[in-house]
Design an enzyme around this catalytic site. Sequence first.
Site, PDB file in Angstrom:
ATOM      1  N   THR A  87      26.665  86.670  48.430  1.00  0.00           N
ATOM      2  CA  THR A  87      26.502  87.179  49.798  1.00  0.00           C
ATOM      3  C   THR A  87      25.252  88.015  50.020  1.00  0.00           C
ATOM      4  OG1 THR A  87      27.805  89.216  49.610  1.00  0.00           O
ATOM      5  CG2 THR A  87      28.991  87.219  50.164  1.00  0.00           C
ATOM      6  N   SER A 119      37.855  85.477  52.557  1.00  0.00           N
ATOM      7  CA  SER A 119      36.609  86.130  52.154  1.00  0.00           C
ATOM      8  C   SER A 119      36.789  87.643  52.160  1.00  0.00           C
ATOM      9  CB  SER A 119      35.476  85.751  53.118  1.00  0.00           C
ATOM     10  OG  SER A 119      34.325  86.548  52.896  1.00  0.00           O
ATOM     11  N   ALA A 120      36.018  88.335  51.323  1.00  0.00           N
ATOM     12  CA  ALA A 120      36.025  89.798  51.284  1.00  0.00           C
ATOM     13  C   ALA A 120      35.094  90.408  52.322  1.00  0.00           C
ATOM     14  CB  ALA A 120      35.621  90.279  49.891  1.00  0.00           C
ATOM     15  N   GLU A 173      31.705  77.408  48.116  1.00  0.00           N
ATOM     16  CA  GLU A 173      32.698  78.222  48.824  1.00  0.00           C
ATOM     17  C   GLU A 173      34.131  77.761  48.605  1.00  0.00           C
ATOM     18  OE1 GLU A 173      31.963  81.579  49.833  1.00  0.00           O
ATOM     19  OE2 GLU A 173      30.300  80.340  50.510  1.00  0.00           O
ATOM     20  N   THR A 177      26.574  83.806  53.049  1.00  0.00           N
ATOM     21  CA  THR A 177      26.738  83.586  51.617  1.00  0.00           C
ATOM     22  C   THR A 177      26.704  82.111  51.239  1.00  0.00           C
ATOM     23  OG1 THR A 177      28.244  83.973  49.740  1.00  0.00           O
ATOM     24  CG2 THR A 177      29.249  83.580  51.879  1.00  0.00           C
ATOM     25  N   ARG A 236      32.053  80.590  58.847  1.00  0.00           N
ATOM     26  CA  ARG A 236      32.444  80.337  57.460  1.00  0.00           C
ATOM     27  C   ARG A 236      32.481  78.827  57.194  1.00  0.00           C
ATOM     28  NH1 ARG A 236      33.103  82.509  52.325  1.00  0.00           N
ATOM     29  NH2 ARG A 236      35.260  82.606  51.593  1.00  0.00           N
TER      30      ARG A 236
END
Length: 591
Positions: A393, A464-465, A432, A411, A122
Amino acid sequence: MASKWIEEQPLVHRRDIRISSKSRIAAGLLVLLVLWRYGLPSSIHFGFSSEEPKQLGAVASEHALCSRYGADMLERGGNAADAMVATMFCIGVVGMYHSGIGGGGFMLIKSPDGDFEFVDFRETAPAAIVALGKNTSAGLRSGVPGEVRGLEYLHRKYGVLPWSVVLEPAIRTARDGFLVQEDLVNYIDMAVEETGEDFLSKHPSWAVDFSPSGSRVRLGDTMTRRRLAATLERISVDGPDAFYSGPIAEDMVASLRNVGGIMTLEDLANYTVVTRDTSHIDYRGYQITSTTAPSSGTIAMNILKVLDTYDEFFTPGTTELSTHRMIEAMKFAFGLRTRLGDPSFVHGMEEYENHILSAEMIDHIRQSISDSHTQDTSAYNPDGLEVVNSTGTAHIATVDHQGLAISATTTINRLFGNQIMCDRTGIIMNNEMDDFSVPTSSPPTFGHTPSSTNFAEPGKRPLSAISPAIILHPDGSLFLIAGSAGSNWITTTTVQNIISGIDQNLAAQEILATPRVHHQLIPNHAIFETTYDNGTVDFLSQLGHEVTWYPPAASMAHLIRVNADGGFDPAGDPRLKNSGGVVALQRRKFW
């Protein structure tokens, strides 16, 4: 020597092999002459083997071309890691609206030995991060990209083909061009409508790729990204360090600083991936593994663990009530999600995630769900914290015949990231930092309070999902590689696809074609795809649910199911026109 030979050869597809009729006749006569001369058995079979080609693995992604490139790696002697690297780099070229080397993500890996690893690549907040807000400049919205380091980690630990080989398809595609297809046109139109400005044509840096003749590329055109091709070639030759230092890094920093950014060369040089604990549950006897914070794998696992307590779930005659129970479980889970954050910065996060999956929490949620009505938001989120929404994403699944399986989501956040194209390198930067919660002294959106666990700090990774998952049969054999793309729908889509696979025993394409519903608690309404059953939606309205409709375009999942005979069943989401799953086959040989 073998590796060097592979590295020097161009990719060759089966369709490129041509044998003329005259050559076949000549070859046949020669073989007959040999048989006559040496008396070899006349029963020998000529031509190709009649046996079915062996399946070497499979790839599923949002673009069939990239899935094909991943399968090519498997057919050239590579494994699922090589396939993932090739596919993800390719997606960054042709699906640049969702992902690319200017972004980052999460990856779940199952080794052939059965061990699981969660790799967090990430984006991180720059060291000089300041408080973000609605009027934050575009340059401040970018985190330090992690995709290249993430793929480097995967390739070094698991890959077998040379680094230059797995990058070659993406480089070639960016340099020589690719067909502009329906999905790209659709996302271009959406981005322009969203911003109210045709930045793809009017901004010189974007126009080089998107409007080379003065007007935007159209369906059927061939599009090139030659600056990005040169960038990828540098990364291919000099290794991933070339991205995090030198001219490429300097171009990213300069491009961001031109629009108010604060990222430095030191931020890029200091970026590292993080390996974290995984989350595990049993569901109907199946073993499900997912990720932990700052992703939302634990939230997906919580939903499934609650639903596992219901014996009659999506059985004949229970669809309406099962949908209500599932939505209620989603709401409780998103209430718990409001306290998630980067474990490297939030004390006690591991204990909190263990609590989320504890028997006590599952029993509490089960007892709190009423089959006769839904409840006010405060019942699910008593602290009144906001629900952070992610966007964008791209999801990819790969597997090989040796048992290496990978579920990865990458993403750049919203469409085309922060809409900054680096001038010299062609890199599209992420936005982000918008996934952090923003401290505010005024009433926040929907009247809920920002969560301090997700406030930005230097080096921190935003919530994040993303929820990749790998599912094993009760006997430990591989069953499903799942995951999704598309904002907070990622988590709920992954859950529904797992349910469709296990509870309803659907094939891969059937799983993905099933209509979806989403509820993230805030705002307090259930969102149904327009293809959802009207009777079920009416039933939920009678229970007090606020309902709304949305076209089937919010989430895009791609997955691989393993059939009972061990064969691979990959599929791309039918909500995308150009997605696809590809099975890699062992090349047939002459006898």
